[in-house]
Design a protein around this motif. Structure first.
Motif, PDB file in Angstrom:
ATOM      1  N   LYS A   1       0.837  -1.203   0.000  1.00 44.90           N
ATOM      2  CA  LYS A   1       0.000   0.000   0.000  1.00 44.90           C
ATOM      3  C   LYS A   1       0.869   1.250   0.000  1.00 44.90           C
ATOM      4  O   LYS A   1       1.818   1.368   0.774  1.00 44.90           O
ATOM      5  N   GLY A   2       0.559   2.172  -0.897  1.00 45.98           N
ATOM      6  CA  GLY A   2       1.335   3.403  -1.011  1.00 45.98           C
ATOM      7  C   GLY A   2       2.493   3.299  -1.984  1.00 45.98           C
ATOM      8  O   GLY A   2       3.085   4.317  -2.360  1.00 45.98           O
ATOM      9  N   ARG A   3       2.841   2.089  -2.389  1.00 47.37           N
ATOM     10  CA  ARG A   3       3.946   1.885  -3.336  1.00 47.37           C
ATOM     11  C   ARG A   3       3.461   1.339  -4.675  1.00 47.37           C
ATOM     12  O   ARG A   3       4.028   1.669  -5.725  1.00 47.37           O
ATOM     13  N   PHE A   4       2.446   0.487  -4.643  1.00 45.63           N
ATOM     14  CA  PHE A   4       1.926  -0.149  -5.857  1.00 45.63           C
ATOM     15  C   PHE A   4       0.581   0.456  -6.222  1.00 45.63           C
ATOM     16  O   PHE A   4      -0.204   0.832  -5.346  1.00 45.63           O
ATOM     17  N   THR A   5       0.301   0.490  -7.528  1.00 45.44           N
ATOM     18  CA  THR A   5      -0.985   0.965  -8.020  1.00 45.44           C
ATOM     19  C   THR A   5      -1.491   0.020  -9.097  1.00 45.44           C
ATOM     20  O   THR A   5      -0.780  -0.249 -10.074  1.00 45.44           O
ATOM     21  N   ILE A   6      -2.703  -0.470  -8.911  1.00 46.10           N
ATOM     22  CA  ILE A   6      -3.342  -1.319  -9.919  1.00 46.10           C
ATOM     23  C   ILE A   6      -4.296  -0.469 -10.743  1.00 46.10           C
ATOM     24  O   ILE A   6      -4.968   0.420 -10.208  1.00 46.10           O
ATOM     25  N   SER A   7      -4.350  -0.740 -12.032  1.00 44.91           N
ATOM     26  CA  SER A   7      -5.270  -0.025 -12.917  1.00 44.91           C
ATOM     27  C   SER A   7      -5.649  -0.952 -14.055  1.00 44.91           C
ATOM     28  O   SER A   7      -5.051  -2.017 -14.230  1.00 44.91           O
ATOM     29  N   ARG A   8      -6.646  -0.559 -14.825  1.00 43.38           N
ATOM     30  CA  ARG A   8      -7.064  -1.367 -15.966  1.00 43.38           C
ATOM     31  C   ARG A   8      -7.541  -0.475 -17.090  1.00 43.38           C
ATOM     32  O   ARG A   8      -8.025   0.645 -16.854  1.00 43.38           O
ATOM     33  N   ASP A   9      -7.424  -1.004 -18.296  1.00 48.85           N
ATOM     34  CA  ASP A   9      -7.930  -0.340 -19.491  1.00 48.85           C
ATOM     35  C   ASP A   9      -8.818  -1.355 -20.199  1.00 48.85           C
ATOM     36  O   ASP A   9      -8.316  -2.243 -20.906  1.00 48.85           O
ATOM     37  N   ASN A  10     -10.109  -1.238 -19.995  1.00 48.58           N
ATOM     38  CA  ASN A  10     -11.024  -2.236 -20.567  1.00 48.58           C
ATOM     39  C   ASN A  10     -11.072  -2.164 -22.088  1.00 48.58           C
ATOM     40  O   ASN A  10     -11.403  -3.149 -22.748  1.00 48.58           O
ATOM     41  N   SER A  11     -10.740  -1.017 -22.658  1.00 45.72           N
ATOM     42  CA  SER A  11     -10.734  -0.901 -24.120  1.00 45.72           C
ATOM     43  C   SER A  11      -9.579  -1.690 -24.732  1.00 45.72           C
ATOM     44  O   SER A  11      -9.624  -2.043 -25.908  1.00 45.72           O
ATOM     45  N   LYS A  12      -8.550  -1.962 -23.904  1.00 47.29           N
ATOM     46  CA  LYS A  12      -7.392  -2.716 -24.373  1.00 47.29           C
ATOM     47  C   LYS A  12      -7.269  -4.076 -23.705  1.00 47.29           C
ATOM     48  O   LYS A  12      -6.250  -4.763 -23.865  1.00 47.29           O
ATOM     49  N   ASN A  13      -8.280  -4.447 -22.936  1.00 43.06           N
ATOM     50  CA  ASN A  13      -8.268  -5.754 -22.248  1.00 43.06           C
ATOM     51  C   ASN A  13      -6.982  -5.967 -21.453  1.00 43.06           C
ATOM     52  O   ASN A  13      -6.373  -7.048 -21.495  1.00 43.06           O
ATOM     53  N   THR A  14      -6.575  -4.942 -20.729  1.00 43.55           N
ATOM     54  CA  THR A  14      -5.296  -5.001 -20.030  1.00 43.55           C
ATOM     55  C   THR A  14      -5.432  -4.467 -18.605  1.00 43.55           C
ATOM     56  O   THR A  14      -6.130  -3.476 -18.372  1.00 43.55           O
ATOM     57  N   VAL A  15      -4.733  -5.121 -17.700  1.00 40.90           N
ATOM     58  CA  VAL A  15      -4.627  -4.639 -16.326  1.00 40.90           C
ATOM     59  C   VAL A  15      -3.145  -4.422 -16.027  1.00 40.90           C
ATOM     60  O   VAL A  15      -2.285  -5.141 -16.537  1.00 40.90           O
ATOM     61  N   PHE A  16      -2.870  -3.394 -15.232  1.00 39.40           N
ATOM     62  CA  PHE A  16      -1.498  -2.995 -14.956  1.00 39.40           C
ATOM     63  C   PHE A  16      -1.213  -3.039 -13.454  1.00 39.40           C
ATOM     64  O   PHE A  16      -2.117  -2.892 -12.634  1.00 39.40           O
ATOM     65  N   LEU A  17       0.054  -3.184 -13.144  1.00 33.91           N
ATOM     66  CA  LEU A  17       0.502  -3.037 -11.773  1.00 33.91           C
ATOM     67  C   LEU A  17       1.747  -2.154 -11.794  1.00 33.91           C
ATOM     68  O   LEU A  17       2.815  -2.602 -12.230  1.00 33.91           O
ATOM     69  N   GLN A  18       1.592  -0.915 -11.364  1.00 32.02           N
ATOM     70  CA  GLN A  18       2.710   0.007 -11.258  1.00 32.02           C
ATOM     71  C   GLN A  18       3.358  -0.188  -9.894  1.00 32.02           C
ATOM     72  O   GLN A  18       2.692  -0.032  -8.868  1.00 32.02           O
ATOM     73  N   MET A  19       4.636  -0.508  -9.894  1.00 29.66           N
ATOM     74  CA  MET A  19       5.353  -0.792  -8.647  1.00 29.66           C
ATOM     75  C   MET A  19       6.468   0.223  -8.462  1.00 29.66           C
ATOM     76  O   MET A  19       7.372   0.312  -9.302  1.00 29.66           O
TER      77      MET A  19
END
Length: 124
Positions: free
Chosen positions: A65-83
Motif C-alpha cells: 500500500k502506497g507503493r503499488f498501483t493497480i489499474s485497468r484499461d477495458n478498451s485494451k483488455n489489459t490490467v497494470f501493476l505500477q510498482m
C-alpha cells in the motif's frame, strides 16, 4: 474463457520502479474483477492488489500500500501493476488473475483464471 498473459517482469535495483501488464483475451474482460498475486521461493502465493470490473474500486495488501498501483484499461483488455520504491522483499513471480464473483477479492481460490506469471527480481 479468459486467457491471461503477464509481461514486464525483470531484474531491477532496490528503489526502482516497474510496471507489469496483463493482457487478456476474450470479449468479456470488462465483466471480470482482476487481481495480482505473487509467490516468492519457498512461500505461498499471496494477494498483492485487486481492481473491480469498472476500475473504480481497488484493494491492496498492507505490504504494498502506497507503493503499488493497480489499474485497468477495458478498451485494451489489459490490467497494470505500477510498482514504485521496490524492495528486495518484493522479489517474486507475479501472477495476474481474473475473478467473476463479487466475493473473495483477496482469496486466490476465488479466482477463475490465471496467467503463467512474470518474474520480478529486486536487487538490494
Amino acid at each position: 474463457q479468459v486467457q491471461l498473459v503477464e509481461s514486464g517482469g525483470r531484474l531491477v535495483q532496490a528503489g526502482d520502479s516497474l510496471r507489469l501488464s496483463c493482457a487478456a483475451s476474450g470479449r468479456t474482460f470488462s465483466s471480470y474483477h482482476m487481481g495480482w498475486f505473487r509467490q516468492a521461493p519457498g512461500k505461498e502465493r499471496e494477494f498483492v492488489a485487486a481492481i473491480n470490473w469498472s476500475g473504480v474500486t481497488t484493494y491492496y495488501a498492507d505490504s504494498v500500500k502506497g507503493r503499488f498501483t493497480i489499474s485497468r484499461d477495458n478498451s485494451k483488455n489489459t490490467v497494470f501493476l505500477q510498482m514504485n520504491s521496490l524492495k528486495s522483499e518484493d522479489t517474486a513471480v507475479y501472477y495476474c488473475a481474473a475473478r467473476a464473483s463479487l466475493r473473495g477479492t483477496m482469496d486466490l481460490n476465488a479466482y477463475d483464471y490465471w496467467g503463467q506469471g512474470t518474474q520480478v527480481t529486486v536487487s538490494s
